[in-house]
Each structure stands twice: as structure tokens, then as C-alpha cells.
Design a protein around this motif. Structure first.
Motif, short mmCIF file in Angstrom:
data_model
loop_
_atom_site.label_atom_id
_atom_site.label_comp_id
_atom_site.label_asym_id
_atom_site.label_seq_id
_atom_site.Cartn_x
_atom_site.Cartn_y
_atom_site.Cartn_z
N ARG A 87 4.91 7.70 -19.85
CA ARG A 87 3.60 7.55 -19.22
C ARG A 87 3.76 6.90 -17.85
N GLN A 88 3.19 7.57 -16.86
CA GLN A 88 3.38 7.13 -15.48
C GLN A 88 2.89 5.70 -15.26
N GLY A 89 1.72 5.37 -15.79
CA GLY A 89 1.15 4.05 -15.58
C GLY A 89 2.03 2.95 -16.17
N GLN A 90 2.46 3.17 -17.43
CA GLN A 90 3.33 2.18 -18.07
C GLN A 90 4.67 2.09 -17.36
N ARG A 91 5.14 3.23 -16.92
CA ARG A 91 6.43 3.25 -16.21
C ARG A 91 6.35 2.44 -14.92
N GLU A 92 5.26 2.63 -14.15
CA GLU A 92 5.11 1.88 -12.89
C GLU A 92 4.93 0.39 -13.15
N MET A 115 13.43 1.94 -18.55
CA MET A 115 12.39 2.47 -17.66
C MET A 115 12.33 3.99 -17.77
N ASN A 116 13.49 4.65 -17.77
CA ASN A 116 13.51 6.11 -17.84
C ASN A 116 13.01 6.64 -19.19
N ALA A 117 13.04 5.80 -20.21
CA ALA A 117 12.56 6.23 -21.53
C ALA A 117 11.04 6.17 -21.62
N GLU A 132 0.83 -1.20 0.00
CA GLU A 132 0.00 0.00 0.00
C GLU A 132 0.87 1.26 0.00
N TYR A 133 2.06 1.17 0.55
CA TYR A 133 2.96 2.33 0.61
C TYR A 133 3.45 2.71 -0.78
N TYR A 134 3.85 1.69 -1.57
CA TYR A 134 4.36 1.95 -2.92
C TYR A 134 3.30 1.79 -4.01
N GLY A 135 2.15 1.16 -3.66
CA GLY A 135 1.10 0.95 -4.65
C GLY A 135 1.50 -0.03 -5.73
N GLU A 136 2.21 -1.10 -5.37
CA GLU A 136 2.67 -2.07 -6.36
C GLU A 136 2.77 -3.45 -5.73
N TYR A 137 2.80 -4.47 -6.62
CA TYR A 137 2.93 -5.85 -6.18
C TYR A 137 4.40 -6.28 -6.23
N SER A 138 4.75 -7.15 -5.30
CA SER A 138 6.02 -7.88 -5.35
C SER A 138 5.67 -9.35 -5.49
N ASP A 139 6.00 -9.93 -6.63
CA ASP A 139 5.58 -11.29 -6.95
C ASP A 139 6.79 -12.22 -7.04
N HIS A 153 10.15 -5.40 -13.26
CA HIS A 153 11.60 -5.54 -13.20
C HIS A 153 12.15 -5.08 -11.84
N GLU A 154 11.33 -5.27 -10.82
CA GLU A 154 11.72 -4.77 -9.50
C GLU A 154 13.04 -5.37 -9.02
N GLY A 155 13.20 -6.68 -9.19
CA GLY A 155 14.40 -7.35 -8.71
C GLY A 155 15.65 -6.81 -9.38
N GLU A 156 15.63 -6.69 -10.72
CA GLU A 156 16.79 -6.19 -11.44
C GLU A 156 17.12 -4.75 -11.06
N LEU A 157 16.09 -3.94 -10.87
CA LEU A 157 16.32 -2.54 -10.53
C LEU A 157 16.90 -2.40 -9.12
N ARG A 158 16.43 -3.22 -8.20
CA ARG A 158 16.98 -3.17 -6.85
C ARG A 158 18.47 -3.55 -6.86
N GLN A 159 18.81 -4.55 -7.66
CA GLN A 159 20.20 -4.95 -7.75
C GLN A 159 21.06 -3.84 -8.35
N LEU A 160 20.51 -3.13 -9.35
CA LEU A 160 21.24 -2.00 -9.93
C LEU A 160 21.45 -0.91 -8.89
#
Length: 488
Positions: free
Chosen positions: A394-399, A389-391, A34-41, A405-412
């Protein structure tokens, strides 16, 4: 192979971490933040055997649901750099069955964590070993840092303790505000508590070993605290272990093989030095007695006795040659007395300590360089995803892309944090310099390891002198006993 591993870190927003994501990964579930408004799967993650939430009596029963619990933690922590949870990583034992390991883990968590009022979210992992290798069963534990009050509400992590002067009045700063220290409201994060947990877990495992009639034991202390003069190996991780199991040599694997070989040699040299020093003490005491033979006398008596019992001239010549070789060695090394021998052994011991310290420093630097080079590779591999991601404008598509790609981004992000401070003014990393330094360290490490060999050879010669003198002393004692018997 019995092993001890119990480490703790913190899940922090300042490190780009999320309590929901951490819990989902460890449990292999899909959770909504709820804090980030996203799923971690992480439902496709393998190796999760079981997971459970253990609650103290004052905790609301709805916290038995993982998503509810960690969303409540995220809501209670408002700061953008908030510390969210303690994260424990604890090794289980291959000598125990899976059921025994899980039962032992639950007992430990109830007795040591839940009894303190801590909420415990734990998961047992046992990754598949399709490619062989040593199994790596372990369990992860997540505990909110913020305690729960008796009324079931979240309490404070810290309290203010105001600084007072000699009269008991509050001390003010230059702006007229009272000075205070932030003191934790629990002892969960103290070094003493962590030490207690580590020791308790080791004792519980050792009690189970004893119950099963197994000789192996584990120790929560470092090599240094155990009094073991050993170099610690580097942590390899599952990826390195899998590559090594498939016969693929890795830098970390090579480094650990060198360290283990060095430790084996160190143990051998230490045993020889201890034995020689103990023996020299006995010989000094013997030679200090009145009318006792000298070291040279004992050597002469030994080889003289061998010649007396020799059956052939060849044997006598061989004995004389060995006597001459021993005397030549002692003369060349200027070892004329027991004190000279002890000084020689002590010198070897001091040189070994210097080599060990030097090799230990090189090992630490090699491990640091290897981690930096790995972070560079990790950053390069995941940078295209970050740029993609930075390219997206649109906010919705970006989120949506970010969640996928949450795992890869966290590692970066993690790699980028570790590399910060190493960039040149031009924004580059000194990769060539790091690789050259690593190669030089490898070479000097091997050269220093080779320096142990002459010490070992000299200790072998000293052992030969020891064996010769011991035999001569036994022969002398036997002769004295016979003379006394004949006098009777």
C-alpha cells in the motif's frame, strides 16, 4: 587542541539527498518537503546549540523561514539529478568560549558568504561528551548553489559561452548545432574561492588566538604545502572517538596511533639528518684549510686529551676503548673522509623518503579498505529495513514507513553507491580478500616502521662521532689561542 577543518560538499538529488532533509538534520528541526511530500524530523537530535539564516539584501524576507527557503530551492531545481546546495563543515576551537566561537562564525559568514550574495543557513553543533574525550564544536553551513538576482528571483547557475572560430563565428557540431561551454555564473564553487575561504578562516582564528594571548595557531594548508614531511592521519568521526574515549580500541584509532608514532620518529630523524649535514659542511670547510688536521687526527687528539686528564689507568683504558670503538665503527662502515660521512647521512635521508612514501601508500589503501568494510556492515544492518519497506504494497503505508526510516534508508543507499563496482560477476563482495589485504598491510606497515630503528641507531653513532670531533676542534682552537697569547 587547536585544529583546522573546513570542507565543502554538495547536496545532490543524484545522491538521494534532499535540501529539506539536510537543513532539518543540521538545525534539529521538523521540516516538510513539498517536492517529496514528506516530513524530515530531527527534533530529537542532540548537540544543536543554535541555528540561524543570514540573507543578502536582495533575498525575499520570507526566506528567513527555513522551510520556506529550502522548499523554494527544491522548486527552482527541476532536474532529477540537480545540485541543490553547498554544504560546509567547519571546526570551531576548544580554546574559545561558545560565545566567542559563535561570534567568530557569524563574522566569517557575513564577511565571506553573505557579502557575495549567498544565502546562509548555519547551525552550531557541540555534541555532549558524557563519556569524556575531546569536545568537537563545529558549525554546518548550507548555501543554495543557485544565486538570487537583484529582483529577488532565482538566477541561473550557469551560462552558455559559445565557441567561436577565428572570424568570430559560432562553431557548429556534426548536427549543425553551435558548440558551447557551460560557465558558472558565480565563483562560489571554484577551487580559488574555497582556498580563499580556508585561508581566511585560519587567519581569523589565529588573530583570535593572538588576541587572547594563546601560543597555538592553525594552518589551512596540507602537510605537504606546509613543507612538513608528515603522514596525514585518517578521519575518525564521532563514533570512533566515543569508542576510543571509553577505552575501546578501533582500527582507525590504531592506524592513527601508528601514524603519529611514525611522524614523531620521522621528525626526530629529520632533525638529526639536518644537523649532521650542517655539521659536515662546517667540518669540510675546516678540513679544506691548509695545514689543518684530518678527521682521524681530530679523533686521536680528542681521546689523547682525555687520557692526559685521566686520573686512573681504568679511565685511560676506557678512553682507548671508546677511541677503538669509534675507529672500528668508521672502518667497518668504510667512512674514512667527511665525504663518506655525508654520503652515509644522505643515504639515510633517501631511505627514509622511500619508507615514508611506501607507508603513505599503505595508509591510503588501509583507509580505503576500512571504509569499504564499514559500508558493507552498514548495508547489512539496514538491508532488513529496505526489504521490509519493499514488502509493503500500500502506497500510503509504504510512504509512512519510508518517512519513519528515512535516515537508515539514506545510509543504505549511500553504502550501496560506494560498493557499486566492487561486486563480482556472481553479485558478491570480496570481503575475505579485503580483510586479508588489510591484515597484510598492517603487518608490512609495522615492519617498515621497525626499519626506521636501525637508521636511528646508526644516526646516534654518527652523532657520537660528531660530538667527539666538535670537542677536539674546540680543544685545538683553545690550544692555538694559548700559543698565540704566549707568543705575544
Amino acid at each position: 587542541m587547536a585544529l583546522f577543518h573546513l570542507t565543502v560538499t554538495q547536496v545532490k538529488r543524484s545522491a538521494g539527498q534532499s535540501a529539506i532533509a539536510s537543513a532539518a538534520y543540521r538545525a534539529g528541526e521538523r521540516l516538510y518537503s513539498e517536492y517529496y511530500g514528506e516530513y524530515s524530523d530531527y527534533t530529537r537530535k542532540g548537540g544543536v546549540i543554535c541555528s540561524d539564516i543570514l540573507l543578502p539584501l536582495q533575498a525575499p524576507p520570507e526566506y528567513q523561514d527555513r522551510q520556506t527557503l529550502w522548499n523554494a530551492v527544491e522548486e527552482a531545481e527541476r532536474g532529477k539529478d540537480a545540485q541543490l546546495a553547498y554544504s560546509f563543515d567547519i571546526a570551531l576551537q576548544n580554546e574559545f568560549s561558545l560565545e566567542e566561537n559563535i561570534a567568530l562564525a557569524r563574522q566569517f559568514l557575513f564577511e565571506q558568504f553573505v557579502s557575495r550574495g549567498m544565502v546562509v543557513d548555519f547551525a552550531v553543533h557541540q555534541p555532549d561528551k558524557e563519556d569524556g574525550g575531546i569536545p568537537n564544536p563545529h558549525f554546518h553551513v548550507l548555501c543554495p548553489i543557485r544565486p538570487i538576482r537583484e529582483d529577488g528571483k532565482w538566477g541561473f547557475k550557469q551560462r552558455r559561452v559559445y565557441r567561436l572560430d577565428e572570424d568570430g563565428n559560432r562553431i557548429l557540431d556534426s548536427k549543425g548545432k553551435p558548440l558551447f561551454d557551460a560557465v558558472p555564473t558565480t565563483d562560489w564553487g571554484s577551487p580559488e574561492t574555497l582556498e580563499h575561504w580556508r585561508e581566511t578562516w585560519a587567519k581569523m582564528c589565529n588573530a583570535k588566538f593572538e588576541e587572547k594571548g594563546l601560543p597555538c595557531r592553525i594552518d589551512h594548508r596540507s602537510y605537504l604545502r606546509q613543507g612538513l614531511d608528515l603522514l596525514p592521519t585518517v578521519h575518525e568521526g564521532p563514533a570512533v572517538r566515543q569508542m576510543e574515549a571509553r577505552g575501546i580500541a578501533t582500527d582507525k584509532g590504531d592506524l592513527n596511533r601508528w601514524i603519529k608514532a611514525t611522524n614523531a620518529l620521522l621528525n626526530d630523524l629529520k632533525r638529526r639528518i639536518a644537523a649532521l649535514l650542517g655539521w659536515l659542511g662546517e667540518v669540510r670547510e675546516e678540513l679544506s684549510k691548509p695545514q689543518t688536521p684530518t678527521l682521524a687526527d681530530l679523533l686521536g687528539a680528542y681521546y689523547g686529551a682525555r687520557n692526559t686528564g685521566a686520573w686512573s689507568n681504568k679511565g685511560k683504558v676506557g678512553n682507548l676503548q671508546k677511541f677503538a670503538d669509534t675507529v672500528n665503527y668508521l672502518t667497518e662502515q668504510k667512512l674514512y673522509t667527511v665525504d663518506d660521512l655525508e654520503a652515509r647521512v644522505t643515504s639515510h635521508s633517501e631511505w627514509i623518503e622511500e619508507l615514508k612514501a611506501s607507508m603513505g601508500g599503505k595508509r591510503e589503501r588501509m583507509e580505503e579498505l576500512k571504509d569499504l568494510l564499514e559500508q558493507v556492515e552498514r548495508y547489512r544492518e539496514r538491508k532488513p529495513i529496505y526489504d521490509q519497506m519493499n514488502a509493503i504494497h500500500r502506497q500510503g503505508q509504504r510512504e509512512k514507513f519510508k518517512a519513519a526510516h528515512e535516515g537508515e534508508l539514506r545510509q543504505l543507499y549511500m553504502a550501496r553507491r560506494k560498493l557499486n563496482g566492487h561486486f563480482t560477476p556472481e553479485g558478491k563482495l570480496p570481503l575475505a580478500k579485503w580483510r586479508a589485504e588489510y591484515g597484510q598491510l598492517q603487518q608490512t606497515y609495522q615492519e617498515e616502521y621497525a626499519a626506521y630503528k636501525p637508521i636511528r641507531e646508526d644516526l646516534m653513532k654518527l652523532y657520537q662521532v660528531k660530538s667527539t670531533v666538535d670537542t677536539a676542534r674546540r680543544q685545538q682552537d683553545q690550544t692555538q689561542h694559548l700559543d698565540r697569547d704566549m707568543e705575544r
